[in-house]
Design an enzyme around this catalytic site. Structure first.
Site, PDB file in Angstrom:
ATOM      1  N   ASP A 199      -2.461  -1.777  10.382  1.00  0.00           N
ATOM      2  CA  ASP A 199      -2.742  -1.646   8.788  1.00  0.00           C
ATOM      3  C   ASP A 199      -3.432  -2.672   8.335  1.00  0.00           C
ATOM      4  O   ASP A 199      -3.706  -2.807   6.982  1.00  0.00           O
ATOM      5  CB  ASP A 199      -1.392  -1.830   8.196  1.00  0.00           C
ATOM      6  N   LYS A 257       0.750  -1.218   0.007  1.00  0.00           N
ATOM      7  CA  LYS A 257      -0.136   0.030  -0.121  1.00  0.00           C
ATOM      8  C   LYS A 257       0.709   1.291   0.000  1.00  0.00           C
ATOM      9  O   LYS A 257       2.049   1.264   0.337  1.00  0.00           O
ATOM     10  CB  LYS A 257      -0.829   0.063   1.223  1.00  0.00           C
TER      11      LYS A 257
END
Ligand SMILES: C[C@](O)(CO)[C@H](O)COP(=O)(O)OP(=O)(O)OC[C@H]1O[C@@H](n2ccc(N)nc2=O)[C@H](O)[C@@H]1O
Ligand SMILES: Nc1ncnc2c1ncn2[C@@H]1O[C@H](COP(=O)(O)OP(=O)(O)OP(=O)(O)O)[C@@H](O)[C@H]1O
Length: 274
Positions: free
Chosen positions: A135, A8
Site C-alpha cells: 500500500d 486511505k
C-alpha cells in the site's frame, strides 16, 4: 519537519489471483482520507536515531515501526546520512484497512528525502515505498488512483463525484490482520469493470462496486455487515468495507457533513469530506 500522514479508503477491491510468492493480484481504487497521524522528523541532537510514540498504542517493537524501517532503508543506500529523531503521534486506527502504517512509511520517506536533502524523484520514492509494503507507494503521490498488481502499480483515477461528498468512517474496535484476510479469500475474475463502475453516479455503486474481502469476512465478523446496513439506513448512497477491514465507510453525495448515526460506544467514528 512536521507532516500529517493521512489514511486511505478503497472503492471496490477485486482479488484476481494468488501469486507464487504468496501475495495476491488485485485491482482497487484508492482515495486519500483526511484522517491523519502527525509525524515529525528532526536532525538528532546526538548521534543515535530514536523514535518516540504517542497517542494510540502501536503493536510491535518500535525498532520495526515502519517510520524507522523507512529511515533504515534509505541509510542502507546513503550511509553518510545523519541520525534523526522521529516523533510519531498515532491517531489512525490500526488493522482497519485504512493504510495508516503504510502512510507513516511513505510520509517518513518523503520527509526524510527533504530533511536529509537526498533529492530523490517521486518515482525513486515510490520504489523505496514498495519495499516497505504493497500500500505504501500510493501515499507518495497521495492522489486517487487505480491500484493493480500487488496494489503498488498506480494509474491516476480522477473521481470528480467525490468532490462534494460527505463521508463517515466507522472503526468497530476490531484488529483484522491483512495477511489473514487475504488467506480467507478465493480469487476470482471480476464481475464488473471497476473503472467503468466508478465512472457512474455514486448511487449506482451499491449494485456495481464490490470489495471481495466482504464475503469472506462476513461469517466471522457479523458487525461489518451490520455497520453497512446502519449506514444505508441512514441514507448513505454507498457503503463498504475499506481494504481488508475492519473500518466501514458510507458516502452521502451533495452533503456537507454526514448525518448522525448511533453506534456502539466503543466504536470510533470519523466524519468529513474526502
Ligand atoms: C488490503 C489493502 O489495504 C488494499 O489496499 C492492501 O492490499 C494491503 O496492503 P499492505 O497492508 O501494504 O500489505 P503488505 O504489508 O504488503 O502485506 C501484508 C500481507 O498481506 C498479504 N497481501 C498483501 C498485499 C497483496 N497484494 N497480497 C497479499 O496477499 C500478504 O500475506 C502479506 O504478507
Ligand atoms: N507506524 C505504524 N503505524 C501502524 N502500524 C504499524 C506502524 N509501523 C508498524 N506497524 C505494524 O503494522 C501493522 C498494521 O498496519 P496498518 O495500520 O497499515 O494496517 P491496516 O490498518 O490494516 O492497513 P492496510 O491493511 O490497509 O495497510 C500493525 O499491527 C503494526 O504492528
Amino acid at each position: 519537519m512536521l507532516v500529517f500522514p493521512n489514511a486511505k479508503l478503497n472503492l471496490g477491491l477485486h482479488i484476481t489471483a494468488r501469486r507464487p510468492d504468496g501475495f495476491h493480484t488485485l485491482e482497487t481504487a484508492m482515495v486519500p482520507l483526511p484522517w491523519t497521524d502527525a509525524l515529525e522528523i528532526l536532525p538528532a541532537a546526538e548521534g543515535k536515531t530514536e523514535l518516540t510514540l504517542t497517542g494510540r498504542p502501536v503493536p510491535g517493537d518500535p525498532a520495526s515501526n515502519l517510520c524507522v524501517r523507512a529511515y533504515e532503508l534509505l541509510r542502507a543506500d546513503f550511509p553518510q546520512v545523519p541520525a534523526v529523531r522521529i516523533n510519531l503521534h498515532k491517531v489512525v486506527p490500526i488493522g482497519a484497512g485504512l493504510g495508516g502504517g503504510s502512510a507513516d512509511a511513505a510520509f517518513a520517506l518523503k520527509a526524510l528525502n527533504i530533511v536529509l536533502n537526498l533529492r530523490l524523484t517521486e518515482q525513486q520514492q515510490e520504489a523505496y515505498a514498495r519495499r516497505l509494503g504493497s500500500d505504501c507507494a500510493f501515499f507518495i503521490r497521495n492522489l486517487s488512483a487505480l491500484a493493480t498488481g500487488r496494489g503498488d502499480e498506480l494509474t491516476p483515477l480522477p473521481l470528480p463525484q467525490l468532490a462534494s461528498t460527505a463521508c463517515k468512517v466507522v472503526y468497530p474496535n476490531l484488529h483484522i490482520s491483512t495477511a489473514e484476510a487475504y488467506a480467507g479469500v478465493t480469487p476470482r475474475a471480476p464481475q464488473h469493470d471497476l473503472r467503468t463502475a466508478l465512472a457512474g453516479p455514486i448511487e449506482t455503486w451499491r449494485e456495481t462496486v464490490v470489495n471481495d474481502f466482504e464475503a469472506s469476512l462476513a461469517p466471522k465478523f457479523p458487525v461489518l455487515e451490520q455497520l453497512k446496513q446502519q449506514l444505508y439506513a441512514a441514507g448513505a448512497a454507498y457503503a463498504s468495507l475499506s481494504g481488508s477491514g475492519s473500518a466501514v465507510f458510507g458516502l452521502w453525495p451533495g452533503l456537507e457533513t454526514p448525518p448522525a448515526v448511533e453506534f456502539n460506544a466503543n466504536f470510533e467514528v470519523w466524519n468529513g469530506r474526502l
